[in-house]
Design an enzyme around this catalytic site. Structure first.
Site, PDB file in Angstrom:
ATOM      1  N   HIS A  65       1.386   3.117  -1.138  1.00  0.00           N
ATOM      2  CA  HIS A  65       1.343   3.133   0.330  1.00  0.00           C
ATOM      3  C   HIS A  65       0.651   4.375   0.881  1.00  0.00           C
ATOM      4  O   HIS A  65       0.340   4.435   2.068  1.00  0.00           O
ATOM      5  CB  HIS A  65       2.749   2.963   0.927  1.00  0.00           C
ATOM      6  N   ASP A 112       5.316   0.542  -6.220  1.00  0.00           N
ATOM      7  CA  ASP A 112       4.593   1.340  -5.228  1.00  0.00           C
ATOM      8  C   ASP A 112       3.843   2.463  -5.944  1.00  0.00           C
ATOM      9  O   ASP A 112       4.216   3.634  -5.875  1.00  0.00           O
ATOM     10  CB  ASP A 112       5.593   1.900  -4.213  1.00  0.00           C
ATOM     11  N   SER A 203       5.885  11.348  -0.068  1.00  0.00           N
ATOM     12  CA  SER A 203       5.477  10.127  -0.755  1.00  0.00           C
ATOM     13  C   SER A 203       4.494  10.397  -1.876  1.00  0.00           C
ATOM     14  O   SER A 203       3.597  11.233  -1.751  1.00  0.00           O
ATOM     15  CB  SER A 203       4.804   9.170   0.224  1.00  0.00           C
TER      16      SER A 203
END
Length: 247
Positions: A65, A112, A203
């Site tokens: 992402h 992810d 992230s």
């Protein structure tokens, strides 16, 4: 039906630990030089957006992402650079252009992951090192280290200069399900008390155990620093995909 509605509500309250990078690991500690030589800052158009880990001299592992434009289609590699070899977000180390972006074909909330191939090989030193990939599952109850330049609080608005780190606890699949109604072989659930954990800007960053990369920061539930565990993509589950896509 009420249970399904709750799951939909839970899904839409996931906060991807990315973009609008304004802060650090919640409740973390200042890192010192060369403490995390595998950690990089992923930069989109020269601005820190995510973390990542050096897994070879020309490969970075980060979150999907962090790099996708739509679905599993990434932005062009030319938009991305990495800063390696420093715990300082804005100075030191080296900046290297990304050459190729590979997004996991099974990316949704799970899987992810993305691989970044660099234009040039990094020169390893005390401050720049590849980290070994997970060789086994992380035991439930194990202490895991997370690091990055993400938010210090749910609605913070200032990026830290120095990398932050903290210690969290690995949960079993059943423990994870009881806390956030999610469990998967591909998901590493990392627990922490209120006022700690990952947040926006973290992230793609590493979760490490026994000196190995075991997780990649993916999402928090409801908001940063709550008592709910954070979701990390499990590296051990994805070893085959990682090796197959490193040319």
């Amino acid at each position: 039906m009420a249970f399904l509605q709750f799951l939909v509500f839970l899904a839409v309250t996931f906060v991807a630990v990315t973009a609008n990078p304004t802060g650090r690991v919640v409740g973390g500690y200042d890192a010192v030089s060369a403490q995390f030589p595998h950690q990089i800052s992923l930069r989109f158009q020269h601005r820190h957006t995510c973390g990542g880990s050096i897994i070879a001299s020309n490969y970075i592992l980060t979150a999907a992402h962090c790099v996708v434009e739509t679905g599993t289609t990434p932005y062009a590699a030319e938009y991305f650079t990495i800063r390696a070899g420093t715990h300082n977000r804005i100075a030191g180390g080296v900046i290297v252009q990304v050459k190729r972006v590979v997004v996991h074909q099974g990316y949704v909330v799970e899987n992810d992951l993305a691989l970044l191939e660099l234009e040039e090989h990094l020169t390893f030193s005390s401050k720049i090192q590849a980290i070994p990939l997970a060789s086994a599952e992380v035991p439930s109850g194990a202490e895991v280290i997370i690091s990055g330049w993400g938010l210090t609080e749910n609605k913070g608005d200032t990026l830290p200069i120095l990398m932050q780190w903290n210690t969290v606890t690995a949960l079993s699949k059943s423990q994870c399900f009881r806390k956030i109604l999610m469990s998967s072989d591909a998901l590493l659930c990392l627990d922490h008390p209120s006022g700690a954990g990952a947040c926006n800007g973290d992230s793609g960053g590493p979760a490490t155990y026994n000196g190995e990369l075991v997780g990649v920061a993916g999402f928090v539930v409801i908001g940063c620093g709550t008592s709910r565990p954070d979701g990390y993509a499990k590296v051990f589950y994805n070893l085959e995909w990682i090796h197959e896509n490193m040319i």
